[in-house]
Design an enzyme around this catalytic site. Structure first.
Site, short mmCIF file in Angstrom:
data_model
loop_
_atom_site.label_atom_id
_atom_site.label_comp_id
_atom_site.label_asym_id
_atom_site.label_seq_id
_atom_site.Cartn_x
_atom_site.Cartn_y
_atom_site.Cartn_z
N LYS A 178 39.67 44.15 33.35
CA LYS A 178 40.47 44.74 34.42
C LYS A 178 41.61 45.51 33.79
O LYS A 178 42.48 44.91 33.13
CB LYS A 178 40.99 43.64 35.34
CG LYS A 178 41.86 44.15 36.47
CD LYS A 178 42.25 43.03 37.40
CE LYS A 178 43.15 43.51 38.52
NZ LYS A 178 43.54 42.41 39.41
N LYS A 231 36.60 46.98 36.04
CA LYS A 231 37.43 47.52 37.13
C LYS A 231 38.61 48.29 36.56
O LYS A 231 39.23 47.79 35.63
CB LYS A 231 37.92 46.31 37.93
CG LYS A 231 38.96 46.56 38.96
CD LYS A 231 39.40 45.26 39.54
CE LYS A 231 40.48 45.53 40.55
NZ LYS A 231 41.06 44.33 41.08
C1 PBG Z 1 45.09 41.43 42.19
C2 PBG Z 1 44.05 42.41 42.56
C3 PBG Z 1 44.26 43.77 42.57
C4 PBG Z 1 43.09 44.36 43.00
C5 PBG Z 1 42.16 43.34 43.22
N1 PBG Z 1 42.77 42.12 42.92
C6 PBG Z 1 45.49 44.56 42.33
C7 PBG Z 1 46.29 44.31 41.14
O1 PBG Z 1 45.82 43.80 40.12
O2 PBG Z 1 47.47 44.64 41.23
C8 PBG Z 1 42.91 45.82 43.17
C9 PBG Z 1 41.76 46.28 43.96
C10 PBG Z 1 41.84 47.66 44.45
O3 PBG Z 1 42.70 48.48 44.06
O4 PBG Z 1 41.00 47.98 45.29
N2 PBG Z 1 44.72 40.20 41.78
#
Ligand code: PBG
Length: 311
Positions: A178, A231
Site C-alpha cells: 500500500k 494499492k
Molecule cells: C485506511 C484506508 C485508506 C484507504 C483504504 N483504507 C486510506 C488511507 O490509508 O489513508 C483508501 C482507499 C481509497 O482511497 O479508496 N486504512
C-alpha cells in the site's frame, strides 16, 4: 475471439461506506455517485446488485466525530456500525463474501491507522489492537479481514489470534503493498479521516520503490496471508505484475477513490466514463490482478449484465 483478457462479475469486490441511521444515502462531493449508506438502504442496494452477480463487499465505517478518540476505542465495541453491518449482511446474504477493513483511521481523532505516541506510530501496541478488532469482526461472522494499516508483523499476529479464538476459517486479505498516495483523498473525505498531523509515509510505501513491495509480499505470505493487495492500482500496474510473478497467492488490486474521481473528472471534460472505466479495469486485470476492488462495481456489474458477450 482472440481477446486475452475479460471481466466477469466474479472479479469484483464492491467497497461500501456505512453509517448509523435509517433511510440515509448521502452523497460525497469528491466521489460522484458513491454514497454513505445507512444499513437499511445498503441492504436494498446489495440485494439489487446480487441480481447482477455481486459476490463480495468490503465495508468501511463512517464514525461521527463525537465517537472518535485518540485510541480508536470505538473500534472495539460490538455494537459499532461495522460490527452491526457484518451481522445483518451475513444474516441476509449468507453466501455473500463479506470483507471488513482492519485499521484505526475511521475511529481516531488524529486520522492515523495506528496509535500515536509523541507524534510517532507505535507499531506493536497497534498490532495487538488490530488483532482484537479482527477477532471481534470474526465473532460477528465476517469471512475475510483486511488489515489496511501497514504495521509490521500484523498478519502473523492476527492469524495467531484468529486461530486461538477458533476462527481459523476466517481468511486474511493483507494490504501488503500500500503506497502513501495522494489518490486516497476522496476516501478520507468520505470518512472525514484526513490525518491531522504529519502524513502516513512512515508506514505506507514510498512510490519510488518496487523491491520493497516484493519484500512486503514475501513477508505477508510467510506470515499466513491468504490474499494480497496492491494499492493504488492504475499508477502501479508494474507492481501488480511483479507481485503476480512473485507469489502464488491471489493478487487483489484496489482501484482507489482518487482513480475513480480522476475518471469522473475526465468525464466532466468530455471523455466517456464507461470507456475509461472499462479500459482501466482491463489494464488492471491484464497486469495480473485476480480480483479488483472498485467503486464502479455497481456500474460495471449492470453493464456486464446487459451486454454479457462483450466483456
Ligand atoms: C485506511 C484506508 C485508506 C484507504 C483504504 N483504507 C486510506 C488511507 O490509508 O489513508 C483508501 C482507499 C481509497 O482511497 O479508496 N486504512
Amino acid at each position: 475471439m482472440v481477446a486475452e483478457t475479460h471481466l466477469t462479475p466474479n472479479d469484483f469486490i464492491c467497497p461500501f461506506f456505512v453509517k448509523d441511521g435509517v433511510g440515509i444515502r448521502e452523497t460525497i462531493s469528491s466521489l460522484p455517485e458513491v454514497y454513505r449508506w445507512s444499513l437499511d438502504l445498503l441492504i436494498e442496494e446489495i440485494r439489487r446488485l446480487r441480481n447482477f452477480g455481486l459476490k463480495s463487499v468490503m465495508l468501511f465505517p463512517v464514525i461521527p466525530a463525537s465517537l472518535k478518540d485518540e485510541y480508536g476505542s470505538h473500534a472495539l465495541l460490538k455494537d459499532n456500525i461495522l460490527c452491526k453491518s457484518i451481522r445483518v449482511i451475513k444474516d441476509q446474504f449468507p453466501d455473500l463474501c463479506v470483507i471488513s477493513d482492519i485499521a484505526l483511521d475511521p475511529y481516531t481523532t488524529h486520522g492515523h491507522d495506528g496509535l500515536l505516541s509523541n507524534g510517532m506510530i507505535v507499531n506493536d501496541e497497534t498490532v495487538r489492537l488490530l488483532a482484537s478488532i479482527a477477532c471481534l469482526h470474526a465473532e460477528q461472522g465476517v469471512d475475510i479481514v483486511a488489515p489496511s494499516d501497514m504495521m509490521d508483523g500484523r498478519v502473523g499476529y492476527i492469524r495467531s489470534q484468529l486461530d486461538a479464538s477458533e476462527h481459523s476459517n476466517v481468511s486474511i486479505l493483507s494490504y501488503s503493498v500500500k503506497y502513501a498516495s495522494a489518490l486516497y483523498s476522496p476516501f478520507r473525505d468520505a470518512l472525514d479521516s484526513h490525518p491531522q498531523t504529519g502524513d502516513k509515509k512512515t508506514y505506507q510505501m514510498d512510490c519510488r520503490n518496487v523491491l520493497e513491495a516484493l519484500r512486503e509480499v514475501q513477508l505477508d505470505e510467510q506470515e499466513g496471508a491468504d490474499l494480497l493487495m496492491v494499492k493504488p492500482a492504475s499508477f502501479y500496474l508494474d507492481v501488480i505484475y511483479r507481485a503476480r510473478e512473485n507469489t502464488n497467492l491471489p493478487v487483489v488490486a484496489y482501484q482507489v477513490s482518487g482513480e475513480y474521481a480522476m475518471m469522473k473528472a475526465a468525464a466532466s471534460l468530455g471523455c466517456s466514463f464507461i470507456n475509461l472505466l472499462y479500459e482501466s479495469l482491463i489494464s488492471i486485470k491484464r497486469a495480473g490482478a485476480s480480483l479488483i476492488v472498485s467503486y464502479a462495481t455497481p456500474l460495471i456489474l449492470e453493464k456486464m449484465n446487459k451486454n454479457s458477450s462483450n466483456y
